[in-house]
Motif scaffolding. Structure first.
Motif: not given
Length: 455
Positions: A414-419
């Motif tokens: 999910n962090l990759e998506v937000i970034t």
């Protein structure tokens, strides 16, 4: 029943009043916005009034060469009559021992108690070198006033163009923000479903909510900025702030190309500043000629015709039979001989002014050359940045798309998506900033070339 009827009438009246005051939405292309501003901008209206004043000045100077006619009626009461002294020899009577003696002076009243005079005077300028040059200078001043208005029109076109492009860029950015918000909202809902099914964590949902909230705030800020940019455009156009407008041009239809301008194929007269300096030089030369013409003689034709009367009884000057007719016609030649070298020093000052205008041309040409190079370089650099930002935007969009797919398939975080979403928004911001800079550089180059509006 009566109360219900009253309420219905009041409602209908309110609806009618609202409809009467509703303003019709106006549509404008960029050229229509410029044309509207040129016709309705208050500052330009003042400049055009100055043009009318300059034309009236020509008529004022021309009137000096036309016949000047005045009528004068003068009736007076010499309540203290002026006296003059006569030598006693004039009034001495040898047979009268009481008569004035030689060597004395006797006060005698020559002024009547009442006088009246009715006169028509006329004069005609036959020759005055300053008058002829003044007519030419007045016409040149009118030309200067017109060019000053054109300069103001160019400034208005520059301001309207930049404000119009600002609205277009903000409009596109708003649409993209709305799309981002919809996409992020969809992703947030999908992540909640995944959390409910045990596939995602609460931390994933919270991260997306934070990102969604930040984007929502950014959208609200963009809406206010959009409203502010529209108000700026209305101000530059001379439109009321309450007027609703719709822009018909699209950002995708605006063509921005690299253009090179060299001094070999550029005509300096295309710049209104250069044309203004030419007119100012003409005025300086006319001023020098005007001072020199002060050494020439001036010739006038004068005429007077009238009646006068005088009596110690007021009733005598109220009858036409008491008036004496008189008339005069003649020419007056004024030849300047010596003025303490005043014109000599004026000529020296005027020569310096004429010489300074020559230096002004050289300075202006250098300034225009530099401005052209700066504007051309600015546009080239802006287009290079725009091309790079366009590529970055495409890459950021692709990265965000892949990150979302990986997360949904369980192989990405999910962090990759937000970034990726954050990088995408930054890429969008950079892209539209580059678009705006390129559009502003385009306007600046057109202004530097003198082609922003046709004169």
């Amino acid at each position: 029943m009566k109360k219900r009827i009253t309420l219905i009438v009041a409602a209908l009246t309110l609806l009618g009043s609202t409809g009467a005051h509703a303003q019709e939405v106006q549509q404008f292309s960029l050229q229509q916005s410029i044309d509207y501003a040129l016709q309705n901008r208050a500052s330009l209206q003042a400049d055009r009034n100055n043009e009318k004043s300059a034309k009236a000045r020509v008529g004022e100077i021309r009137a000096m060469g036309l016949p000047q006619i005045d009528a004068i009626v003068d009736v007076g009461d010499n309540f203290i009559q002026q006296q003059s002294f006569l030598p006693g020899e004039f009034l001495n009577d040898p047979d009268d021992p009481n008569s004035p003696q030689p060597g004395t002076f006797v006060p005698i009243t020559f002024t009547p108690a009442y006088t009246s005079n009715a006169t028509i005077t006329g004069s005609q300028l036959l020759f005055d070198g300053s008058y002829l040059i003044g007519l030419k200078a007045a016409k040149t001043y009118t030309e200067l006033s017109r060019k000053t208005t054109i300069q103001s029109e160019i400034e208005v076109a520059d301001q309207v163009s930049k404000a119009y492009y600002g609205v277009l860029v903000n409009r596109e950015r708003m649409e993209l923000l709305n799309q981002n918000l919809v996409r992020l909202d969809t992703l947030l809902k999908q992540t909640r479903i995944m959390f409910d099914n045990g596939v995602a964590e609460q931390l994933d949902v919270d991260r997306l909510r934070v990102s969604f909230n930040n984007l929502k705030v950014e959208q609200q800020k963009a809406e206010r900025l959009m409203l502010l940019s529209e108000n700026l455009l209305k101000f530059q156009m001379g439109l009321p702030q309450k007027q609703t407008i719709v822009l018909t041009d699209k950002l995708s239809d605006v063509e921005v190309e690299t253009a090179t301008t060299t001094s070999e194929n550029f005509n300096y007269s295309n710049r209104i500043e250069y044309s203004l300096l030419e007119t100012q030089q003409s005025l300086a030369q006319l001023d020098l000629r005007n001072i020199r013409s002060g050494y020439l003689p001036k010739l006038y034709l004068n005429a007077r015709y009238g009646y006068n009367a005088a009596s110690n009884s007021f009733s005598d000057i109220t009858t036409t039979s008491s008036y004496l007719e008189y008339g005069y016609v003649g020419a007056q030649l004024r030849i300047p001989i010596f003025d303490g070298l005043r014109k000599h020093y004026q000529i020296q000052q005027s020569k310096v002014t004429v010489e300074n205008t020559k230096y002004g041309f050289e300075t202006l040409r250098q300034s225009i050359d530099l401005e052209l190079k700066q504007a051309s370089t600015e546009l080239t650099n802006s287009l290079d940045v725009l091309k790079a930002q366009q590529e970055n935007l495409a890459l950021a969009q692709d990265i965000a798309r892949v990150a979302k797919i990986k997360f949904q398939e369980g192989v990405g975080s999910n962090l990759e998506v937000i970034t990726a979403e954050t990088d995408l928004r930054q890429a969008q911001t950079n892209y539209y900033a580059a678009v705006y800079d390129a559009l502003i550089a385009k306007v600046n180059l057109e202004k530097a070339k003198g082609t922003l509006i046709s004169k």
